[in-house]
Design an enzyme around this catalytic site. Structure first.
Site, mmCIF file in Angstrom:
data_model
loop_
_atom_site.group_PDB
_atom_site.id
_atom_site.type_symbol
_atom_site.label_atom_id
_atom_site.label_comp_id
_atom_site.label_asym_id
_atom_site.label_seq_id
_atom_site.Cartn_x
_atom_site.Cartn_y
_atom_site.Cartn_z
ATOM 1 N N LYS A 31 0.840 -1.195 0.000
ATOM 2 C CA LYS A 31 0.000 0.000 0.000
ATOM 3 C C LYS A 31 0.884 1.258 0.000
ATOM 4 O O LYS A 31 2.099 1.182 0.224
ATOM 5 C CB LYS A 31 -0.921 -0.050 1.221
ATOM 6 C CG LYS A 31 -1.882 -1.259 1.206
ATOM 7 C CD LYS A 31 -2.775 -1.266 2.446
ATOM 8 C CE LYS A 31 -3.724 -2.450 2.425
ATOM 9 N NZ LYS A 31 -4.632 -2.448 3.614
ATOM 10 N N TYR B 209 -12.017 -2.801 -3.361
ATOM 11 C CA TYR B 209 -12.572 -2.793 -2.006
ATOM 12 C C TYR B 209 -14.105 -2.759 -1.993
ATOM 13 O O TYR B 209 -14.694 -2.396 -0.970
ATOM 14 C CB TYR B 209 -11.997 -1.623 -1.207
ATOM 15 C CG TYR B 209 -10.596 -1.875 -0.688
ATOM 16 C CD1 TYR B 209 -10.315 -2.987 0.121
ATOM 17 C CD2 TYR B 209 -9.540 -1.005 -0.990
ATOM 18 C CE1 TYR B 209 -9.028 -3.224 0.598
ATOM 19 C CE2 TYR B 209 -8.252 -1.242 -0.505
ATOM 20 C CZ TYR B 209 -8.002 -2.354 0.289
ATOM 21 O OH TYR B 209 -6.742 -2.590 0.772
ATOM 22 N N ASN C 238 -1.732 -0.207 7.154
ATOM 23 C CA ASN C 238 -1.138 -1.479 7.589
ATOM 24 C C ASN C 238 -0.265 -2.117 6.506
ATOM 25 O O ASN C 238 -0.123 -3.326 6.432
ATOM 26 C CB ASN C 238 -2.226 -2.433 8.089
ATOM 27 C CG ASN C 238 -3.258 -2.734 7.018
ATOM 28 O OD1 ASN C 238 -3.108 -2.332 5.870
ATOM 29 N ND2 ASN C 238 -4.296 -3.462 7.384
ATOM 30 N N HIS D 216 -1.612 -5.581 1.450
ATOM 31 C CA HIS D 216 -2.858 -6.338 1.244
ATOM 32 C C HIS D 216 -2.524 -7.738 0.736
ATOM 33 O O HIS D 216 -1.589 -7.908 -0.039
ATOM 34 C CB HIS D 216 -3.730 -5.632 0.181
ATOM 35 C CG HIS D 216 -4.815 -6.504 -0.359
ATOM 36 N ND1 HIS D 216 -6.038 -6.628 0.265
ATOM 37 C CD2 HIS D 216 -4.853 -7.348 -1.430
ATOM 38 C CE1 HIS D 216 -6.779 -7.494 -0.414
ATOM 39 N NE2 HIS D 216 -6.088 -7.946 -1.445
ATOM 40 N N GLU E 76 -9.115 -10.371 -7.853
ATOM 41 C CA GLU E 76 -8.109 -9.312 -7.690
ATOM 42 C C GLU E 76 -6.996 -9.421 -8.738
ATOM 43 O O GLU E 76 -6.515 -8.404 -9.251
ATOM 44 C CB GLU E 76 -7.542 -9.358 -6.269
ATOM 45 C CG GLU E 76 -8.591 -8.974 -5.228
ATOM 46 C CD GLU E 76 -8.178 -9.194 -3.783
ATOM 47 O OE1 GLU E 76 -8.931 -8.775 -2.890
ATOM 48 O OE2 GLU E 76 -7.101 -9.792 -3.535
#
Ligand code: IDP
Ligand code: MG
Length: 151
Positions: A12, A52, A115, A118, A129
């Site tokens: 990310k 998402y 965080n 992913h 994905e």
């Protein structure tokens, strides 16, 4: 070989900005997973919202879209036996403060939203994905070391 899977992994914007790309790739390589797709891009709203979509009714959704479109991500595809579960174990649980040391989130994250990384959570999600982020497909290649990694 049993249960060979390919999983979608994405560093990310916080992970890229903090200079963790090499460290993270090394962890997956060291484990024995095989890199079959790699690209850097600044996600559009369209791709972020598709990725998402499952979270679209959650209170954190709009902040999550803003975050993931805020800068470059590194999109990757990794292959191995049970790669989806293996990768989730390398990544650790969502909240960095609760993630065990040794996991990526446990070692590098202090937040539940920021965080670092992913990873797909199941076979259907991985397929969705991978198709989304690698519309031209991934690399088909075999590695000589495979016979040393698996029985
Ligand atoms: P996962 O990434 O561990 O699979 P999910 O529950 O699928 O976690 O959530 C997707 C992403 O949404 C998380 O990685 C995190 O960036 C963000 N997120 C999840 N829960 C929260 C929250 O409560 N607050 C802010 N962001 C969240
Ligand atoms: Mg998830």
């Amino acid at each position: 070989m049993v249960s060979m899977q390919t999983t979608y992994i994405m560093i990310k914007p916080d992970g890229v900005q903090r200079g963790l790309v090499g460290e993270i790739i090394t962890r997956f390589e060291n484990k024995g997973l095989r890199l079959v797709g790699l690209r850097q891009l600044i996600p559009s709203n369209k791709i972020a919202e598709a990725h998402y979509a499952v979270h679209k009714d959650r209170p954190f959704y709009s902040g999550l879209i803003d975050f993931i479109t805020s800068g470059p991500v590194v999109a990757m595809a990794w292959t191995g036996v049970e790669a989806i579960k293996v990768a989730r174990n390398i990544i650790g649980p969502t909240n960095g403060r609760e993630a065990a040391p040794g996991t990526i989130r446990g070692d590098f994250a202090m937040d539940i939203g920021h965080n670092i990384i992913h990873g797909s959570d199941g076979e259907e999600t991985a397929k969705f994905e991978l198709d989304l982020w690698f519309p031209d497909g991934v690399a088909e290649w075999q590695r000589d070391a495979e016979s040393h990694i698996y029985e």
